[in-house]
Write an enzyme that holds these catalytic residues in place. Structure first.
Site, short mmCIF file in Angstrom:
data_model
loop_
_atom_site.label_atom_id
_atom_site.label_comp_id
_atom_site.label_asym_id
_atom_site.label_seq_id
_atom_site.Cartn_x
_atom_site.Cartn_y
_atom_site.Cartn_z
N HIS A 158 0.87 -1.19 0.00
CA HIS A 158 0.00 0.00 0.00
C HIS A 158 0.91 1.24 0.00
CE1 HIS A 158 -3.51 2.34 0.29
NE2 HIS A 158 -4.00 1.96 1.46
N GLN A 178 -0.39 4.91 0.97
CA GLN A 178 -0.65 5.06 2.40
C GLN A 178 0.65 5.37 3.15
OE1 GLN A 178 -3.69 4.76 4.34
NE2 GLN A 178 -2.28 5.72 5.77
N1 CP Z 1 -6.35 3.48 4.44
C1 CP Z 1 -7.10 3.21 3.35
O1 CP Z 1 -6.58 2.78 2.31
O2 CP Z 1 -8.42 3.50 3.51
P1 CP Z 1 -9.59 3.04 2.52
O3 CP Z 1 -9.62 1.52 2.55
O4 CP Z 1 -10.83 3.66 3.07
O5 CP Z 1 -9.27 3.53 1.14
#
Ligand code: CP
Length: 303
Positions: free
Chosen positions: A129, A132
């Site tokens: 990710h 993030q």
């Molecule tokens: N932290 C994150 O990626 O949140 P969502 O799953 O709401 O996109």
């Protein structure tokens, strides 16, 4: 970071510095100045999993950069009915100027990026990710003015967040400890790749000593619902609560990528402690940092 952002291996330290300068500029000047890096460009946002922050921050971010965001639910695309990733990449490259994708398999987005002639940005896979963690690192730097800090991740050490945090530590030199049970230990390959910046420790009380930042994530990530009972039982000793936070450095801050499950991975009194918890600043920074990611990629391609 030239065309794609698939993991944090795609960005180097100099590019990160440039990215954070641009992020600061976008954050400080939001609504004051126009930025047209995406003017006339359509960006497809393909989502195979639920999302609040990622979807909304990318839609708003593309719009604020002058572009046109197209939300594409992958279950309503032919991709969800068996069309190949490669054919999808070829076709979308003829309509769009960029793709942001949230899906299950990292191999799929790597295939998409290999075939697509347009930029591909990873908006979460089972393994990574990166957007993030760029926002998390930016948030830490905002609070501490440096990344020379100790950050401890407590919970599932084999998760996409843990994997990307480890790469983030390697990228920045930040000291990182992953506190997790053996069953959810971090990837040995990524630990080796990120040595000496990252350590693994089974004991959360030991790991958290001296921590400036404590980070956790849900114990049952999207795609792992069948393992819910086992995960909750195994990870129960790893809850981030006031007793655990008391062992960290004075003025420790709490990070969570959200959504949070109060009473599972974090107690409500930590999550909602306005002195300790910086999770909403962290969430806001997704918008600013992703605008900077898109701007940098399209500026690089225009050179
Ligand atoms: N932290 C994150 O990626 O949140 P969502 O799953 O709401 O996109």
């Amino acid at each position: 970071m030239y065309k794609d952002l698939l993991t944090l291996r795609d960005i180097n330290a100099a590019e990160l510095e440039e990215l954070f300068a641009l992020t600061t500029y976008f954050k400080q000047n939001r609504g004051k100045v126009g930025c047209t890096d995406l003017k006339g460009k359509s960006i497809g946002l393909i989502f195979a999993k639920s999302s609040t922050r990622t979807r909304v921050s990318f839609e708003v971010g593309v719009h604020e950069l002058g572009g046109n965001p197209l939300y594409l639910d992958s279950t309503k695309m032919q991709l969800g009915r068996g069309e190949t990733v490669s054919d999808t990449a070829n076709v979308l490259s003829r309509y769009l100027h960029g793709i942001v994708i949230r899906t299950f398999s990292q191999a799929d987005i790597e295939e998409l990026a290999r075939v697509a002639t347009i930029p591909v940005i990873n908006a979460l896979t089972d393994d990574y990710h990166p957007c993030q963690i760029l926002a998390d690192l930016f948030t830490i730097k905002e609070y501490s003015k440096t990344l020379d800090v100790k950050c401890v991740f407590v919970g599932d050490g084999a998760s996409n967040i843990a994997n990307s945090l480890m790469l983030g530590a390697k990228l920045t030199g930040m000291k990182m400890v992953i506190a997790s049970p053996k069953e959810y230990a971090p990837s040995a390959a990524i630990l080796k790749e990120c040595a000496p910046y990252v350590e693994w420790c089974e004991d959360p009380a030991e790991a958290i000593k001296g921590a400036n930042y404590v980070y956790t994530d849900v114990w049952v990530s999207m795609g792992f619902e069948e393992e819910r009972a086992k995960r909750l039982a195994t990870l129960a000793p790893y809850q981030v609560n006031k007793a655990l936070m008391a062992l960290a450095a004075k003025d420790v801050k709490f990070l969570h990528c959200l959504p949070a499950h109060r009473g599972e991975e974090v107690s409500a009194d930590v999550m909602d402690d306005s002195n300790m918890s910086i999770v909403f600043d962290e969430a806001e920074n997704r918008l600013h940092v992703q605008k900077a990611v898109m701007s940098m990629i399209f500026r690089n391609l225009a050179k």
